[in-house]
Enzyme design. Structure first.
Site, PDB file in Angstrom:
ATOM      1  N   GLY A 593     -12.334  23.006 -17.792  1.00  0.00           N
ATOM      2  CA  GLY A 593     -12.555  22.512 -16.429  1.00  0.00           C
ATOM      3  C   GLY A 593     -13.041  21.083 -16.362  1.00  0.00           C
ATOM      4  O   GLY A 593     -12.912  20.423 -15.329  1.00  0.00           O
ATOM      5  N   GLU A 594     -13.585  20.564 -17.457  1.00  0.00           N
ATOM      6  CA  GLU A 594     -14.137  19.207 -17.462  1.00  0.00           C
ATOM      7  C   GLU A 594     -13.009  18.185 -17.527  1.00  0.00           C
ATOM      8  O   GLU A 594     -12.102  18.281 -18.365  1.00  0.00           O
ATOM      9  CB  GLU A 594     -15.078  19.046 -18.655  1.00  0.00           C
ATOM     10  CG  GLU A 594     -15.856  17.751 -18.649  1.00  0.00           C
ATOM     11  CD  GLU A 594     -16.813  17.664 -19.832  1.00  0.00           C
ATOM     12  OE1 GLU A 594     -17.196  16.548 -20.194  1.00  0.00           O
ATOM     13  OE2 GLU A 594     -17.139  18.733 -20.392  1.00  0.00           O
ATOM     14  N   SER A 595     -13.074  17.176 -16.656  1.00  0.00           N
ATOM     15  CA  SER A 595     -11.989  16.206 -16.540  1.00  0.00           C
ATOM     16  C   SER A 595     -11.806  15.384 -17.806  1.00  0.00           C
ATOM     17  O   SER A 595     -10.668  15.078 -18.203  1.00  0.00           O
ATOM     18  CB  SER A 595     -12.248  15.275 -15.353  1.00  0.00           C
ATOM     19  OG  SER A 595     -13.465  14.564 -15.535  1.00  0.00           O
TER      20      SER A 595
END
Length: 1380
Positions: A593-595
């Site tokens: 989920g982390e960009s």
């Protein structure tokens, strides 16, 4: 003369040939003339319908002229048809066929004429112009005009076309056809097939048959086409594929035809339902195409593998279509697809390794799985069975897939699926269950037949495999580069690596760090860790947690960035568009989920895709990266329900302008991407949980991987691999086999189960002992013999009237006979069945024949339980070697109850027949061939059963019979294995010790039955000239343990014990070598005196042993003394025997003297093992400096004890013998210490005991006679004391403790002098003691031991004082100086 005759024969032959040729010319001319006339007649004939009337003027003048001109050439006398260009007489007919406004009848007749010309082969491939002529025919029939015909005539023309097509392909000149011409011919034929769809059934059948026949001719030519080297040089070069203008058609047309047939699989039909239309696959066309494809593969066979383009067509397009439609088609279509794949496997499996795995993974296994429609399941299972019937299939599948860490465990999946499908439910057996069971049985038989092949040179072991060093698990070595032995071990190591990877997967899914540490621990990853190894673990290990992988790959750590790079390198994106490549990439993990993590992952993907792009669409890597982000955003936009306003295609294209190095990407490319994402979402976040499908991207990746993977491995069977193969499905297989046997009602299925049972046993003998034990445990319950809730009557009824229990019983004991060396814990079940048969009285004496289990003597050995061990019955033959057993049905002959009744057999006779077939006797008589582990487990089962473990007895009689039967079997085993007794009996003894610790153990009748059998073994051991000390001690330890458990058995079994001991001591005394053996034997011999029935035999044995002094040694001398005293001490024993024993004991002093002279090492003959079993006294003897002297002391103690006997004769003889012993023993080492020791332990103790006895009798009423008798014995004892004292005075006086010793002598003289006899008056010893004192003191004076005024020595004074106290009358005589 001969030359002339030869010339004449040659002339005749030439003339005959010319005549035949002339007749053929005339026949050809006549045929052409006839056909020409027929065509002209039909053209000129008016039709029945005026609207279709045609005259000569209406027809093409050129066609009529060409026909008429041909007639002028037909009967030309100078015409030779072999040299005429075929086009001359074919073209006019072709003009009719292709002409417009030609009646259908004329077309049909023209086609008939062409058919005759082709069939009669007026021309051949060598005729000038043959190539052009036959090509013209192909062109002509492909352009046949049918506009003016009605349907009936049109069908006739079509039939003629089909006939001409077939004739052309059969013609010898057909090899001159080009690839295009052949393809045109095939296309023409297929057009007829299509047009016949709505016409008569006859036309349809003929059209399809012709198509099939044409393709058969085409593909059969592949075998004769030579392969050019340049065909293998490039995948893209347009080479001629083995054909040119001179050689005719070749591989190119085969490739085009295959491509065409594959395209037919995509055929659809319009379906109208409730006013709407839809498209569905046209299964009829698909089936037709599949039949043709199958025919081509059957005829081409392995020759297809020689032609690269054709092979690539099958590897890629064909198999892709087969997998696609196999997963979606109906039963008929699916069945045809399975047949095609089987044919491809048989001919081309070296080239379809990954494709075959995909077909099983995505098609067969899914179709056969529970939940699929039953018809599809049946087809899938049948397909699996067809593959399994191929001899090398399971071995090669296991080697190619199950032993490859990057592939599916295909064999294991197939085996477990068949187990699951065939496992019976609550209802009756279904066809699927029977079918799946058939497949499972095929696996069992195939492995068994191969693993048990005597001709095989494969080694039998070792079976366990360990990973000893790090090797990259994803790298595969070629079989051709390794020796066979090395390659097999390499495969087994890879299989082990695969198992460890799956364990690492489980650790990784629970804890990422533990999983990676486990990889290092099991040497699956190098130390320090290699990024490539970690990436391969992520890439190819199934069912890894995809969220964890995504988080790991997106981490900024340098090592994890390297892992991400290596992970991306495992993909091959060539041939994929961007969204397909992205789907393939993201299918292996889930984006975090982390960009920032997403960015790192997409950057790695973009670099790889840009480097492998198959076109120049993208100018930079950044363009790929930006578009990837855009696709992910589009995916979210299109498929997130929270987004209300969806992005349009125009918006998507507009958002991606000028991203390609300042330029726009092609609009069509972006539009295609948009439509793909909009209709088929990418699973980006989270676990989808959906089954993996074979999509186009996955197929492209598979094809790319196949280019780098080793080809399909062809291999022969290996025992070790066969064992490993079955081990992975053993548990489910046995459970299924057992359940299927339980639910079967048909005799045929019974026999199939039993045959499968025997095959499993044949496999399990190669290192799968646990599997064999499980098999025996499972089938033992079907014998009905182990049902604890059934009464004996119920069990007997079920066994006698049902075939299933009898078959199971026969199977269990057959396994025990044939594969007993591999049974471990299973012996418990076998023993339980055997004991139940015995309780049910189903074991007559003839049912258990032990072939001289105890020895090779001819005499039979009977046992107490009634079991007889005679020679083996020859009618049953010898024990079969496991390697010679092929099928259980070869020796199974159990008739049904009805058959038995028809033969007049009683219930007992039926049971007897089954029991005889079990050959139970062989299990024990041939136990000498069993391995040590097996023998120990068999013995353990029998001993524990004898102790009552797992047994329930209804009556004490039943318990006694069962225990006796068990011990008979134990003894039979021991006797049959007497040559390795010391190997197995220590464990047997430990089992006996364990039995004694059972909570509810009762030694009755266990110990009694045991000791009787143990003595048989003991006798067998000691009767052998090669008897060893260790074995002797082992058996006597067990014997001693048994009688100590229940000492009453020494009385109840005394007669048997005495007989055995007597035989040992009389016949084999020289073979008794240990002190434990002698001690045990002589102790048990002494016990025989307790009973009057055995006393005589026991005492005679002892007397015989001691009389023949050569068998009395330092080892057994002390035991002989104990035994002798045991007999002497018996009450009411014959006096003469006791006196004889005492005399023998006194004579034995000569042996002590002999040993003293000849042995300097005391006690050297005793073994180390026997030391642990000696008494504390014997230990003290061996610890002393003079072993022989200590034995003499023990002898003296025996006499001392005998001197207390109730009978005076024995007491007196004991003292006399003791005195004799001292007289004979003067040569022994009578040092001062030894002399004092003898006095303290023997003489002083004897005097004290006799004095005490005399006083005791004096206090009794009416005991004067006994008292006087004891007084007489005491007198002898005092005289003995004096005699021995004087005999060894010199040695005694030299002792530092002489003063104390002398006081002890005088104290005992004083005690005897002053004994108070009460009412019986004074003791007669008052007259004896002074004389004895006088002798001693006089002798002491003479030896100057007792002298006055000797300095510090107060011996004179002490003696003087004591004499005054003891016998004052001697004072003046002995001490005159003191008196003065």
């Amino acid at each position: 003369m001969e030359t002339t005759r030869g010339e004449e024969e040659e002339s005749k032959l030439s003339k005959s040939y010319q005549q035949k040729k002339k007749r053929k010319e005339i026949a050809s001319a006549c045929m052409l003339n006839t056909e020409l006339g027929a065509v002209l007649a039909v053209i000129r004939r008016p039709t029945l319908e005026p609207s279709f009337y045609t005259s000569d003027s209406q027809c093409d003048t050129n066609i009529l002229n060409s026909l008429k001109s041909l007639r002028s050439l037909i009967f030309n006398p100078h015409q030779e048809w072999e040299t005429v260009d075929p086009s001359i007489y074919i073209s006019p007919f072709l003009d009719v066929v292709q002409g417009e406004n030609i009646p259908a009848g004329a077309t049909a007749v023209a086609l008939s004429a062409i058919l005759k010309i082709v069939r009669l082969e007026i021309f051949d491939e060598k005729t000038p112009g043959a190539r052009d002529a036959i090509t013209c025919i192909v062109t002509g029939i492909s352009n046949c005009r049918l506009e003016t015909t009605n349907q009936t005539l049109e069908e006739a023309v079509m039939l003629r076309i089909l006939q001409v097509v077939t004739a052309i392909m059969r013609h010898s000149a057909s090899i001159l056809l080009s690839d295009n011409a052949v393809c045109t011919l095939v296309n023409t034929c297929f057009q007829v097939v299509q047009q016949s769809a709505n016409r008569s059934d006859l036309l349809q059948r003929n059209a399809r048959y012709t198509m099939h026949e044409v393709l058969q001719i085409i593909f059969s030519r592949l075998l004769d086409i030579e392969v050019k080297p340049e065909e293998w040089e490039s995948d893209t070069e347009d080479v001629e594929d083995g054909s040119n203008s001179d050689s005719g058609y070749g591989v190119r047309c085969a490739v085009d035809i295959f491509h065409f047939l594959c395209s037919l699989l995509n055929a659809v039909q319009v379906v109208e339902t409730e006013g709407s239309t839809s498209h569905a696959a046209d299964e009829d066309v698909q089936l037709f195409a599949l039949v043709l494809i199958n025919s081509g593969i059957e005829l081409g066979g392995d020759a297809i593998g020689k032609h690269p383009k054709l092979l690539r067509m099958i590897q890629d397009d064909l198999l892709h279509h087969l997998i696609h439609y196999g997963a979606r088609g109906g039963p008929l279509l699916f069945s045809m697809i399975c047949s095609i794949v089987l044919n491809i496997y048989l001919s081309l499996r070296r080239y379809i390794r990954l494709q075959l795995e995909a077909f099983f993974r995505f098609v067969i296994l899914r179709a056969a799985a529970t939940g699929s429609p039953v018809p599809l399941q049946e087809v899938a299972v049948e397909a699996i069975i067809n593959f399994l019937r191929q001899p090398s299939f399971i071995m090669e599948v296991y080697a190619n897939y199950d032993c490859n860490p990057t592939c599916l465990n295909l064999f294991e999946e197939i085996g477990k699926l068949l187990c699951k499908l065939s496992f019976p439910g609550a209802g009756p057996l279904t066809s699927i269950q029977v079918q799946a069971f058939e497949g499972l049985v095929i696996i069992m038989h195939t492995i068994a037949d191969s693993i048990d092949n005597e001709a095989s040179a494969c080694p039998f072991g070792p079976y366990p495999v360990e990973i000893t060093e790090y090797t990259p698990f994803w790298e595969e070595k070629s079989k051709d580069d390794l020796e066979l032995e090395t390659w097999v071990e390499y495969l087994r190591v890879r299989r082990t690596q695969k198992k460890k990877l799956l364990i690492a997967r489980d650790h990784f899914n629970r804890d990422e760090k533990k999983g990676l540490e486990y990889l290092k621990l099991r040497q699956l990853v190098s130390e320090p860790a290699d990024p490539k190894a970690i990436s391969m673990f992520f890439r190819y290990t199934p069912e890894l947690d995809k969220n964890t992988i995504g988080d790991y790959l997106g981490d900024p750590d340098e090592f994890q960035i390297q892992v991400l790079k290596e992970f991306t390198e495992t993909f091959k994106f060539s041939g994929m568009i961007l969204d397909t490549a992205l789907r393939t990439f993201l299918a292996t993990f889930r984006l975090p989920g982390e960009s920032q993590k997403i960015q790192r992952i997409l950057e790695a993907f973009s670099d790889k895709f840009y480097d492998q792009q198959s076109s120049d669409i993208f100018a930079t890597k950044d363009a790929v990266f930006i578009l990837c982000y855009s696709l992910i955003m589009l995916n979210t936009d299109q498929h997130n329900p929270q987004v209300k306003k969806k992005m349009t295609e125009e918006e998507f294209i507009r958002n991606n302008r000028a991203i390609n190095g300042g330029q726009d990407l092609p609009r069509e490319y972006l539009s295609e991407l948009f439509q793909s994402i909009a209709t088929n979402p990418i699973s980006v976040f989270g676990q989808s949980g959906l089954p993996v499908e074979m999509n186009p991207g996955r197929w492209i990746e598979l094809i790319n991987q196949s280019k780098d993977m080793q080809p399909y491995i062809l291999c022969d069977f290996d025992r070790r691999l066969g064992r490993d193969m079955f081990a992975c499905i053993a548990g489910p297989s046995i459970a299924t086999l057992s359940a299927f046997f339980d639910h079967s009602d048909e005799d045929e299925l019974f026999h199939e189960c039993i045959e499968a049972l025997m095959s499993v046993a044949r496999i399990a003998q190669y290192g799968l002992e646990d599997t064999l034990d499980e098999l025996i445990a499972s089938f033992s319950k079907f014998t009905t013999l182990l049902n604890p809730y059934a009464s004996a009557e119920e069990t007997l009824f079920a066994f006698s009237n049902d075939m299933k229990p009898r078959m199971a019983t026969l199977a269990i004991f057959t396994i025990a006979n044939s594969f007993g060396d591999s049974i471990r814990a299973g012996w418990r079940n076998i023993v339980d069945c055997l004991l139940k048969l015995n309780r049910l009285k189903l074991l007559p004496q003839s049912a258990i024949d032990f072939d001289k289990a105890a020895s090779h003597a001819s005499a039979n050995l009977s046992t107490e339980s009634g079991v007889i061990f005679p020679s083996q019955d020859p009618k049953f033959g010898d024990n079969q070697n496991p390697n010679t057993i092929s099928r259980f049905s070869h020796f199974l002959s159990v008739e049904s109850v009805e058959d038995s009744l028809s033969l007049g057999m009683s219930e007992f006779e039926r049971n007897l027949k089954v029991i005889k077939q079990c050959r139970i006797w062989s299990i024990f008589s041939n136990s000498s061939t069993l391995p040590d582990d097996t023998l120990l487990n068999l013995g353990r089962s029998l001993i524990f059963a004898a102790a009552g473990k797992g047994q329930k007895f209804s009556t004490p009689v039943e318990e006694e019979e069962t225990v006796g039967f068990c011990w008979d079997l134990v003894i039979a085993i021991a006797l049959a294995n007497i040559h390795r007794f010391q190997t197995f009996w220590p464990s047997f003894h430990d089992y006996l010790l364990s039995v004694a610790q059972f909570p509810l153990f009762s030694p009755i009748p266990f110990a009694e039955k045991a000791i009787l059998g143990l003595f048989k073994v003991c006798l067998k051991l000691l009767s052998s000239t090669s008897a060893d000390k260790f074995s002797e001690e082992l058996i006597f330890k067990s014997i001693n343990l048994m009688w100590k458990l229940d000492k009453e058995i020494l009385d109840t079994c005394c007669e048997s014990i005495t007989n055995t001991i007597s035989k040992i001591l009389i016949e084999y005394p020289e073979n008794l070598q240990t002190q434990l053996g002698w001690k045990s034997a002589l102790h048990l011999l002494s016990v025989s005196g307790r009973l009057s029935e055995t006393y005589e035999q026991g005492v005679e044995t002892l007397i015989t042993l001691m009389s023949d002094t050569k068998h009395v040694s330092r080892i057994n001398y002390a035991c002989c003394i104990d035994c002798a005293f045991g007999f002497v001490a018996l009450k009411n024993s014959p006096l003469e025997k006791n006196l004889k024993i005492l005399d023998l004991l006194s004579d034995s002093v000569n042996l002590l003297i002999h040993w003293y002279r000849n042995y300097s090492d005391p006690g050297s003959n005793s073994s180390m093992a026997s030391n642990a079993s000696n008494s504390s006294f014997e230990d003290s003897l061996k610890g002393s400096g003079n072993y022989t002297m200590n034995l003499f002391v023990k002898l003296g103690e025996a006499f001392r004890k005998a001197s207390l006997a109730r009978r005076e004769e024995m007491r007196n003889r004991a003292i006399v013998c003791l005195q004799k012993s001292f007289a004979l023993a003067e040569e022994l080492d009578f040092s001062s210490a030894n002399c004092i020791n003898c006095f303290n332990l023997v003489i002083f103790a004897m005097v004290d005991d006799l004095h005490e006895k005399m006083v005791e009798y004096s206090r009794r009423e009416n005991a004067e006679r006994e008292m006087r008798s004891m007084e007489g014995t005491l007198k002898l004892a005092m005289e003995l004391l004096t005699d021995v004292y004087l005999r060894f005075l010199k040695q005694i006086a030299a002792s530092p403790g002489f003063r104390t010793f002398w006081l002890g002598v005088m104290r005992r003289m004083d005690t005897c002098m002053k004994t108070d006899l009460g009412v019986f008056g004074e003791t007669q010893l008052q007259h004896v003691v002074p004389d004895l004192l006088r002798k001693m003191i006089i002798k002491m004076k003479e030896a100057e031991i007792l002298a006055q005024n000797r300095g510090d020595d107060d011996l004179w004074d002490i003696t003087y004082i004591q004499i005054q106290w003891i016998a004052p009358s001697l004072k003046e005589e002995l001490f005159p100086e003191e008196e003065m």
